[in-house]
Design a protein around this motif. Structure first.
Motif, PDB file in Angstrom:
ATOM      1  N   ASP A   1      -1.946   7.260   3.434  1.00  0.00           N
ATOM      2  CA  ASP A   1      -2.085   8.052   2.208  1.00  0.00           C
ATOM      3  C   ASP A   1      -2.894   7.301   1.166  1.00  0.00           C
TER       4      ASP A   1
ATOM      5  N   ASP B   1       6.103   9.655   3.405  1.00  0.00           N
ATOM      6  CA  ASP B   1       5.585  11.001   3.228  1.00  0.00           C
ATOM      7  C   ASP B   1       6.345  11.993   4.104  1.00  0.00           C
TER       8      ASP B   1
ATOM      9  N   SER C   1       0.329   3.447   2.086  1.00  0.00           N
ATOM     10  CA  SER C   1      -0.440   4.039   0.998  1.00  0.00           C
ATOM     11  C   SER C   1      -1.450   3.026   0.483  1.00  0.00           C
TER      12      SER C   1
END
Length: 547
Positions: free
Chosen positions: A41, A69, A90
């Motif tokens: 992400d 997520d 991320s």
């Protein structure tokens, strides 16, 4: 050595990359291969743990305590492969790791840059566990062209260059918009998306095209020509009645065969799709309907309770019934009588949440379910609200409350039936937390065991005395009030192995009333429904025959 499939998106977001990745993973499994799915992400949060559910949807928790997520929930539900901390990263985590290394001097005084240091960190993440499976599917969040995603696209470009030829392929998911005025599907947005992808050095091997209309052969050939892919590598992804139709729908479109062809795997093993055919049959031919009220505080966004909604569907599959869910805003019950809103439902579920807003409404929903003998399922905060309701109305603790809401000095006198957990045992380690600690990653997270009371409802449902479930919370029911509550009739039917932390409560004289401190929805699968959800829907089905 794993083969890698990188899934990217273009044109617009929210096209279903996570679902396509999960469905492809399940199809590869059906052909006998082992898979692992990962999500990269681009956002700068270290993880989604501190994000508002309105902002990002639910936070999915793994057994090893990672807050991730919600797409990892899709991966688990479709493949049954338990996600791990190493399956979600991320930009925030990547940059945090790079900066920690720089502060330690690991880079030996070099100037730190996106290339190579950030991209190397991303590649290190991708290659973890590559010797464990046949296929590694890596989904890149966002869409091509997003400025924050550029380091990830550059990293996967480098990664594919460094691997043996034929070990990596790229699958690009785009939109073919339907222009009603001209009666046409337009391919130009997909062409431009692929052009953008190719401009950064990535040439897609497959195109998965979302469309609300059938894609004519002429348009498929046009896409193949201008996007430089084989015509049989242009895969249509149509809107479906249920996400669980996706594996069979993608198989009919030839997605799994196109992937195997791209890797030159021949002859391709025949797929075994019986379990997905059974799921499809149960979806299409229900033998009844049950109506479930979810009384929560994030009801404006269904993704905030994504795993709960899916687990209820799985419970419906187990009982061959269609589950109709209605989202009810808990705050309404702080102003109005719950009865007109909840009468007619066959069961009530109160999910987890954070903060004071809506809690009094959840307490009133628990009271309604208890007194009207409506099946009730309280999850995390939903269990705590049921305990507070019992404490106030039955256990002579009229000021029962929670430190989460009533901690301000002088706010009002209250009995802290629910308190901030300051220390607990995880495996062989003792964990300590304080209210003033950072919020991110400081909860009781991941899998913990519970011991069930012999002869209890939940012991019968699980068919076991010892279970393991995933947690995500900071506050606990105080065991010192157990005696008063059990004298009032509530049973503490599940406890932590050391006997200090209540895990499950139930009302034995009720058709079905169970509260759990953990999140059972995170371990439910369409082909293996969680036993609590399966039995909850069974109870709702029985109630539907009475009303």
């Amino acid at each position: 050595m794993a083969r890698f499939i990188f899934i990217t998106g273009g044109v617009v977001s929210s096209l279903g990359k996570g679902l396509a990745s999960a469905a492809l993973g399940s199809l590869l499994q059906a052909r006998g291969f082992t898979v692992r799915l990962r999500k990269l992400d681009p956002y700068l949060n270290v993880d989604p743990g501190t994000m508002s559910p309105f902002e990002h949807g639910e936070v999915y928790v793994t057994d090893d305590g990672a807050e991730t997520d919600l797409d990892l929930g899709h991966y688990e539900r479709f493949t049954g492969v338990a996600a791990r901390r190493t399956d979600s990263v991320s930009s925030g985590r990547i940059y945090s790791n790079v900066l920690e290394k720089e502060r330690r001097g690991d880079y030996l005084g070099k100037t730190i840059q996106v290339i190579p240091h950030v991209t190397d960190e991303i590649k290190d993440f991708i290659r973890q566990g590559e010797d464990e499976v046949d296929f590694m599917l890596c989904e890149i969040g966002g869409t091509v062209g997003d400025i924050e995603g550029l380091p990830f696209f550059e990293a996967i470009r480098q990664f594919a260059q460094e691997k043996t030829r034929g070990q990596c392929i790229f699958m690009h998911l785009t939109l073919l918009p339907w222009i009603a005025a001209s009666g046409e599907l337009k391919t130009k947005p997909t062409q431009h998306s692929v052009k953008e992808l190719r401009s950064i050095g990535i040439a897609p091997d497959l195109l998965v095209c979302r469309s609300e209309k059938p894609i004519p052969q002429k348009e498929r050939e046009k896409l193949a020509l201008f996007c430089n892919v084989r015509p049989d590598s242009v895969i249509a992804a149509y809107d479906l009645g249920s996400i669980y139709e996706a594996p069979l729908a993608y198989h009919r479109e030839g997605l799994d065969q196109a992937v195997l062809d791209a890797f030159s795997i021949s002859p391709a093993p025949r797929p075994e799709l019986a379990k997905w055919e059974d799921v499809g049959d149960r979806l299409r031919h229900p033998e009844g309907t049950v109506n479930i009220a979810i009384v929560g505080k994030y009801t404006q966004l269904g993704d905030a309770y994504k795993s709960i909604a899916e687990a209820l569907t799985h419970g419906g599959l187990a009982n061959r019934v269609k589950v109709n869910v209605e989202w009810v805003e808990a705050e309404i019950f702080e102003r109005e009588d719950p009865a007109p809103h909840l009468e007619g439902f066959h069961a009530i579920l109160v999910p987890g949440g954070f903060g004071e807003r809506g809690t009094e409404g959840k307490i009133r929903a628990a009271e309604f379910a208890r007194t009207h003998k409506v099946p009730y399922f309280g999850i995390c905060l939903g269990m705590q609200m049921a305990v507070i309701e019992a404490a106030r109305n039955l256990a002579e603790l009229p000021d029962a409350g929670s430190e989460e809401f009533d901690h301000e000095a002088g706010a009002r006198r209250f009995t802290p039936v629910v308190y901030h957990l300051k220390e607990w045992v995880q495996g062989e380690a003792r964990i300590e937390r304080r209210p003033e600690d950072d919020k991110g990653g400081t909860m009781r997270l991941g899998a913990y065991e519970a011991v069930l009371t012999e002869g209890s409802r939940v012991a019968g449902i699980y068919g076991a005395r010892r279970i393991s479930e995933r947690h995500r919370h900071r506050y606990e029911v105080d065991v010192k009030y157990r005696e008063k509550l059990e004298a009032a009739g509530m049973v503490f039917s599940g406890m932590s192995p050391d006997g200090r932390l209540p895990e499950i409560v139930e009302w034995p004289d009720h058709p079905w009333f169970v509260g759990v401190q953990f999140h059972p929805e995170l371990k439910s699968r369409p082909f293996e429904p969680h036993p609590l959800f399966a039995d909850f829907i069974r109870a709702a089905k029985e109630m539907s025959r009475l009303v």
